[in-house]
Design a protein around this motif. Structure first.
Motif, PDB file in Angstrom:
ATOM      1  N   VAL A   1       5.395   1.706  -0.778  1.00 38.84           N
ATOM      2  CA  VAL A   1       5.705   1.533  -2.196  1.00 38.84           C
ATOM      3  C   VAL A   1       5.450   2.883  -2.879  1.00 38.84           C
ATOM      4  O   VAL A   1       4.403   3.505  -2.666  1.00 38.84           O
TER       5      VAL A   1
ATOM      6  N   SER B   1       3.594  -2.203   6.309  1.00 33.84           N
ATOM      7  CA  SER B   1       3.448  -1.600   4.986  1.00 33.84           C
ATOM      8  C   SER B   1       2.319  -0.586   5.012  1.00 33.84           C
ATOM      9  O   SER B   1       1.199  -0.913   5.413  1.00 33.84           O
TER      10      SER B   1
ATOM     11  N   TYR C   1      -0.653  -3.283  -6.466  1.00 31.59           N
ATOM     12  CA  TYR C   1       0.657  -3.580  -7.062  1.00 31.59           C
ATOM     13  C   TYR C   1       1.094  -5.009  -6.735  1.00 31.59           C
ATOM     14  O   TYR C   1       2.114  -5.478  -7.228  1.00 31.59           O
TER      15      TYR C   1
ATOM     16  N   MET D   1       7.999  -3.502  -8.225  1.00 27.86           N
ATOM     17  CA  MET D   1       8.727  -4.518  -9.008  1.00 27.86           C
ATOM     18  C   MET D   1       7.762  -5.323  -9.877  1.00 27.86           C
ATOM     19  O   MET D   1       6.618  -5.558  -9.470  1.00 27.86           O
TER      20      MET D   1
ATOM     21  N   THR E   1       7.102  -8.845   8.588  1.00 26.96           N
ATOM     22  CA  THR E   1       6.573  -7.779   7.732  1.00 26.96           C
ATOM     23  C   THR E   1       5.075  -8.023   7.647  1.00 26.96           C
ATOM     24  O   THR E   1       4.634  -9.130   7.334  1.00 26.96           O
ATOM     25  N   THR E   2       4.300  -6.990   7.952  1.00 33.07           N
ATOM     26  CA  THR E   2       2.851  -7.169   8.047  1.00 33.07           C
ATOM     27  C   THR E   2       2.121  -5.966   7.470  1.00 33.07           C
ATOM     28  O   THR E   2       2.674  -4.866   7.421  1.00 33.07           O
TER      29      THR E   2
ATOM     30  N   MET F   1       4.489 -11.260  -5.489  1.00 34.18           N
ATOM     31  CA  MET F   1       5.333 -11.012  -4.316  1.00 34.18           C
ATOM     32  C   MET F   1       4.814 -11.794  -3.111  1.00 34.18           C
ATOM     33  O   MET F   1       5.575 -12.256  -2.265  1.00 34.18           O
TER      34      MET F   1
ATOM     35  N   THR G   1       6.911 -13.492   6.801  1.00 36.68           N
ATOM     36  CA  THR G   1       6.166 -12.638   5.899  1.00 36.68           C
ATOM     37  C   THR G   1       5.106 -13.463   5.176  1.00 36.68           C
ATOM     38  O   THR G   1       4.728 -14.544   5.623  1.00 36.68           O
ATOM     39  N   GLY G   2       4.587 -12.951   4.068  1.00 39.56           N
ATOM     40  CA  GLY G   2       3.545 -13.685   3.357  1.00 39.56           C
ATOM     41  C   GLY G   2       3.358 -13.105   1.967  1.00 39.56           C
ATOM     42  O   GLY G   2       4.293 -12.478   1.447  1.00 39.56           O
ATOM     43  N   GLY G   3       2.167 -13.170   1.516  1.00 41.55           N
ATOM     44  CA  GLY G   3       0.853 -12.965   2.067  1.00 41.55           C
ATOM     45  C   GLY G   3       0.896 -12.217   3.390  1.00 41.55           C
ATOM     46  O   GLY G   3       1.875 -11.584   3.706  1.00 41.55           O
ATOM     47  N   GLU G   4      -0.197 -12.278   4.083  1.00 43.33           N
ATOM     48  CA  GLU G   4      -0.217 -11.610   5.383  1.00 43.33           C
ATOM     49  C   GLU G   4       0.065 -12.661   6.462  1.00 43.33           C
ATOM     50  O   GLU G   4      -0.778 -13.532   6.717  1.00 43.33           O
TER      51      GLU G   4
ATOM     52  N   ARG H   1       2.241  -2.004 -14.733  1.00 42.87           N
ATOM     53  CA  ARG H   1       3.406  -1.686 -13.922  1.00 42.87           C
ATOM     54  C   ARG H   1       4.001  -0.323 -14.243  1.00 42.87           C
ATOM     55  O   ARG H   1       4.388   0.420 -13.361  1.00 42.87           O
TER      56      ARG H   1
HETATM   57  N1  SAM Z   1       1.317  -8.582   3.724  1.00 44.45           N
HETATM   58  C1  SAM Z   1       2.499  -8.089   4.299  1.00 44.45           C
HETATM   59  C2  SAM Z   1       2.720  -6.632   3.976  1.00 44.45           C
HETATM   60  O1  SAM Z   1       2.051  -6.109   3.096  1.00 44.45           O
HETATM   61  O2  SAM Z   1       3.580  -6.045   4.624  1.00 44.45           O
HETATM   62  C3  SAM Z   1       3.756  -8.892   3.961  1.00 44.45           C
HETATM   63  C4  SAM Z   1       3.901  -9.374   2.553  1.00 44.45           C
HETATM   64  S1  SAM Z   1       4.032  -8.118   1.314  1.00 44.45           S
HETATM   65  C5  SAM Z   1       4.179  -9.093  -0.145  1.00 44.45           C
HETATM   66  C6  SAM Z   1       5.669  -7.511   1.638  1.00 44.45           C
HETATM   67  C7  SAM Z   1       6.036  -6.188   1.013  1.00 44.45           C
HETATM   68  O3  SAM Z   1       6.067  -6.343  -0.386  1.00 44.45           O
HETATM   69  C8  SAM Z   1       5.077  -5.053   1.304  1.00 44.45           C
HETATM   70  O4  SAM Z   1       5.808  -3.964   1.848  1.00 44.45           O
HETATM   71  C9  SAM Z   1       4.527  -4.687  -0.051  1.00 44.45           C
HETATM   72  O5  SAM Z   1       4.278  -3.323  -0.136  1.00 44.45           O
HETATM   73  C10 SAM Z   1       5.634  -5.134  -0.965  1.00 44.45           C
HETATM   74  N2  SAM Z   1       5.214  -5.432  -2.334  1.00 44.45           N
HETATM   75  C11 SAM Z   1       4.249  -6.248  -2.776  1.00 44.45           C
HETATM   76  N3  SAM Z   1       4.214  -6.300  -4.126  1.00 44.45           N
HETATM   77  C12 SAM Z   1       5.213  -5.500  -4.556  1.00 44.45           C
HETATM   78  C13 SAM Z   1       5.713  -5.144  -5.835  1.00 44.45           C
HETATM   79  N4  SAM Z   1       5.193  -5.628  -6.946  1.00 44.45           N
HETATM   80  N5  SAM Z   1       6.776  -4.296  -5.893  1.00 44.45           N
HETATM   81  C14 SAM Z   1       7.337  -3.795  -4.762  1.00 44.45           C
HETATM   82  N6  SAM Z   1       6.916  -4.096  -3.527  1.00 44.45           N
HETATM   83  C15 SAM Z   1       5.857  -4.933  -3.416  1.00 44.45           C
END
Ligand code: SAM
Ligand code: SF4
Length: 334
Positions: free
Chosen positions: A164, A124, A30, A194, A100-101, A329, A68-71, A204
């Motif tokens: 998610v 996550s 996602y 999202m 957030t990791t 994201m 946060t990131g990426g990772e 989506r």
């Molecule tokens: N890599 C780390 C992680 O996964 O926790 C931090 C960055 S990640 C982009 C942050 C959060 O965004 C995660 O909880 C991930 O599940 C969520 N995420 C990423 N793409 C998304 C999307 N299209 N819609 C909703 N949540 C999303």
């Protein structure tokens, strides 16, 4: 003292999320396509530059910093950055330093993060089924993440799980995840998927599981009490009376809570996004590099905050994806 950051809708900006890298060791279905092109490393702000920018924000009233990131834990030298930021916790200017990791590197980093003053982290985790985990993350391995979570707990940090909600993927794990979090003492927040970034073959609308439905299913087994607690963000919380655990819902699609938004997002190249769901951004890298005088950067930040939009325009209600943004994201930082 500096006047605080207030946006045009009278929202005080006290929370900064910083994406320290757009790279990741997973490829969640996602979040990313399988073949991602990442930013050239030369475009990234150095850790010293990130320190300077974050410190200016803290001087302007930011009290909570989420990395946060990426990772975030795959960025080289990231621990040094946490060590530097901890001085703002020690001075009292910063109330919370967190991250957030995806948990893949936590086993290695947890004790050192705790030593930097990180008290609570978000991990996550969308499933507890190893095969499903491998399908969702494409490159991840569940045991590594579970070991990371255990290491974080052993280091004294609280862990909140972010999941998610994915139609037909983790619907059947609603109670398994809830029970596992209750047993481990983790809060749990569900997130609606999202429309951010091109995903290749993934659709989506196929992924989207409304939290309205998820909440109704929870309510069939538990007694849900709405909590007044707000993080100034999009999450709303309930308590499950039978277990006492707290469950959060981030519902950008079924319910938009932008009116209480207190945050802005900085990318690893110094772009400041005032809203996760809009394309508007301000470049802070140019003023940062143009002058050693922080007043120049402060002016750029204030001017950007004056353009913070009212909210996002994500909408799936007509069975089409509306309000999509082109960024992933992982670019802006979740
Ligand atoms: N890599 C780390 C992680 O996964 O926790 C931090 C960055 S990640 C982009 C942050 C959060 O965004 C995660 O909880 C991930 O599940 C969520 N995420 C990423 N793409 C998304 C999307 N299209 N819609 C909703 N949540 C999303
Ligand atoms: Fe990586 Fe996090 Fe995106 Fe998954 S959600 S691909 S772990 S940045």
């Amino acid at each position: 003292m500096n006047t605080p950051l207030i946006d045009p809708f009278a929202r005080a900006i006290t929370y900064l999320r910083v994406s320290v890298t757009d790279r990741c060791d997973f490829r969640c279905v996602y979040c990313m396509s399988e073949n991602m092109t990442f930013l050239p490393k030369a475009d990234l702000l150095s850790l010293e530059e990130l320190d300077r920018l974050c410190s200016v924000f803290i001087g302007l009233g930011v009290q909570k910093l989420r990395i946060t990131g990426g990772e975030p834990l795959v960025r080289k030298g990231i621990l040094t950055f946490f060590q530097r930021m901890s001085r703002h916790l020690a001075s009292g200017a910063l109330k919370e330093l967190t991250l957030t990791t995806n948990g893949s590197q936590l086993e290695r980093y947890a004790p050192q993060l705790a030593a930097c003053g990180v008290r609570r982290i978000n991990v996550s985790l969308d499933t507890l089924d190893p095969a499903k985990f491998a399908r969702i993350t494409r490159w991840g391995r569940l045991p590594q993440v579970l070991d990371g979570i255990a290491a974080a707990r052993a280091a004294g940090m609280r862990v909140k799980i972010n999941a998610v909600a994915l139609k037909g993927v983790n619907e059947d794990e609603l109670f398994t995840l809830t029970d596992w979090c209750a047993q481990g003492g983790h809060d749990l927040t569900f997130i609606e998927v999202m429309p951010m970034g091109d995903l290749g073959n993934e659709d989506r609308l196929d992924q989207y599981w409304s939290l309205k439905d998820l909440r109704a299913r929870l309510a069939a087994r538990f007694t849900l009490t709405d909590l007044a607690e707000r993080s100034g963000g999009p999450a709303r919380y309930v308590r499950l009376e039978e277990t006492g655990q707290k469950i959060g819902f981030i519902t950008p699609l079924t319910h938009n809570f932008c009116e209480s938004c207190n945050r802005v997002r900085l990318t690893c190249t110094g772009e400041l996004y005032m809203c996760l769901g809009q394309e508007d951004m301000a470049d802070l890298r140019a003023p940062l590099r143009a002058s050693a005088d922080n007043a120049v950067v402060e002016q750029a930040i204030r001017s950007a905050i004056r353009h913070k939009p009212k909210g996002h325009d994500f909408d799936y209600s007509r069975q089409t994806v509306a309000g999509q943004v082109t960024r992933h994201m992982s670019h802006t930082g979740g």
